[in-house]
Motif scaffolding. Structure first.
Motif, PDB file in Angstrom:
ATOM      1  N   SER A   2     -45.910  81.960  60.067  1.00 50.97           N
ATOM      2  CA  SER A   2     -46.275  83.044  60.971  1.00 50.97           C
ATOM      3  C   SER A   2     -46.678  84.296  60.198  1.00 50.97           C
ATOM      4  CB  SER A   2     -45.127  83.369  61.924  1.00 50.97           C
ATOM      5  OG  SER A   2     -44.156  84.164  61.285  1.00 50.97           O
ATOM      6  N   GLU A   3     -47.449  85.126  60.870  1.00 49.69           N
ATOM      7  CA  GLU A   3     -47.897  86.388  60.276  1.00 49.69           C
ATOM      8  C   GLU A   3     -46.707  87.268  59.892  1.00 49.69           C
ATOM      9  OE1 GLU A   3     -50.287  90.415  61.610  1.00 49.69           O
ATOM     10  OE2 GLU A   3     -50.397  88.652  62.892  1.00 49.69           O
ATOM     11  N   GLU A   6     -44.982  86.087  56.729  1.00 48.98           N
ATOM     12  CA  GLU A   6     -45.800  86.470  55.570  1.00 48.98           C
ATOM     13  C   GLU A   6     -45.654  87.961  55.278  1.00 48.98           C
ATOM     14  OE1 GLU A   6     -47.629  84.815  53.262  1.00 48.98           O
ATOM     15  OE2 GLU A   6     -46.779  83.021  54.165  1.00 48.98           O
ATOM     16  N   ARG A  27     -40.810  83.184  51.406  1.00 45.05           N
ATOM     17  CA  ARG A  27     -40.909  82.884  52.831  1.00 45.05           C
ATOM     18  C   ARG A  27     -39.544  82.503  53.405  1.00 45.05           C
ATOM     19  NH1 ARG A  27     -45.844  79.943  51.196  1.00 45.05           N
ATOM     20  NH2 ARG A  27     -47.551  81.400  51.552  1.00 45.05           N
ATOM     21  N   ARG A  31     -37.745  84.465  56.393  1.00 43.54           N
ATOM     22  CA  ARG A  31     -37.261  83.810  57.612  1.00 43.54           C
ATOM     23  C   ARG A  31     -35.783  84.127  57.842  1.00 43.54           C
ATOM     24  NH1 ARG A  31     -39.898  80.256  60.378  1.00 43.54           N
ATOM     25  NH2 ARG A  31     -38.039  79.073  60.931  1.00 43.54           N
ATOM     26  N   GLU A  68     -40.862  84.206  68.175  1.00 47.36           N
ATOM     27  CA  GLU A  68     -42.297  84.085  67.867  1.00 47.36           C
ATOM     28  C   GLU A  68     -42.544  84.356  66.383  1.00 47.36           C
ATOM     29  OE1 GLU A  68     -46.300  83.446  68.028  1.00 47.36           O
ATOM     30  OE2 GLU A  68     -44.783  82.912  69.513  1.00 47.36           O
ATOM     31  N   ALA A  69     -41.871  85.351  65.842  1.00 52.07           N
ATOM     32  CA  ALA A  69     -42.036  85.671  64.422  1.00 52.07           C
ATOM     33  C   ALA A  69     -41.574  84.525  63.528  1.00 52.07           C
ATOM     34  CB  ALA A  69     -41.264  86.948  64.066  1.00 52.07           C
ATOM     35  N   ARG A  71     -41.570  81.299  64.444  1.00 51.50           N
ATOM     36  CA  ARG A  71     -42.248  80.049  64.803  1.00 51.50           C
ATOM     37  C   ARG A  71     -43.225  79.637  63.705  1.00 51.50           C
ATOM     38  NH1 ARG A  71     -46.936  78.843  67.630  1.00 51.50           N
ATOM     39  NH2 ARG A  71     -47.323  81.043  67.951  1.00 51.50           N
ATOM     40  N   ASN A  72     -43.172  78.372  63.342  1.00 48.60           N
ATOM     41  CA  ASN A  72     -44.143  77.836  62.384  1.00 48.60           C
ATOM     42  C   ASN A  72     -45.428  77.536  63.123  1.00 48.60           C
ATOM     43  OD1 ASN A  72     -42.578  77.787  60.017  1.00 48.60           O
ATOM     44  ND2 ASN A  72     -41.520  75.972  60.729  1.00 48.60           N
ATOM     45  N   GLU A  73     -46.523  77.859  62.481  1.00 51.61           N
ATOM     46  CA  GLU A  73     -47.831  77.594  63.117  1.00 51.61           C
ATOM     47  C   GLU A  73     -48.397  76.294  62.634  1.00 51.61           C
ATOM     48  OE1 GLU A  73     -50.317  80.994  62.607  1.00 51.61           O
ATOM     49  OE2 GLU A  73     -48.864  82.293  63.537  1.00 51.61           O
TER      50      GLU A  73
END
Length: 73
Positions: A2-3, A6, A27, A31, A68-69, A71-73
């Motif tokens: 997620s942005e 990062e 990362r 997290r 949401e932050a 969450r893996n995309e």
């Protein structure tokens, strides 16, 4: 990734500098930091509720934003 993960990872690197760890290490730290912030403190809830004038909405919104932050995309 997620942005937000990062963004936090880059902030950790900027603050402490690279010291042999790879991007995945930063990362993971990001997290962990975001996950720790997922549950707002009582003081944060009080302040946010005063500003929002909508009891209960802030807690749900905060957790949803942190989820949401993370969450893996």
């Amino acid at each position: 990734m997620s942005e937000m993960v990062e963004r936090v990872a880059r902030a950790i690197v900027a603050e402490y500098g690279p010291d042999g760890w790879d991007a995945d290490d930063y990362r993971r730290m990001a997290r962990a930091a975001i996950a720790a912030m997922r549950e707002p403190t009582d003081a944060m809830i009080d302040v946010l509720n005063r500003h929002a004038q909508c009891e209960g909405f802030i807690e749900e919104g905060w957790r949803a934003a942190m989820d949401e932050a993370l969450r893996n995309e």
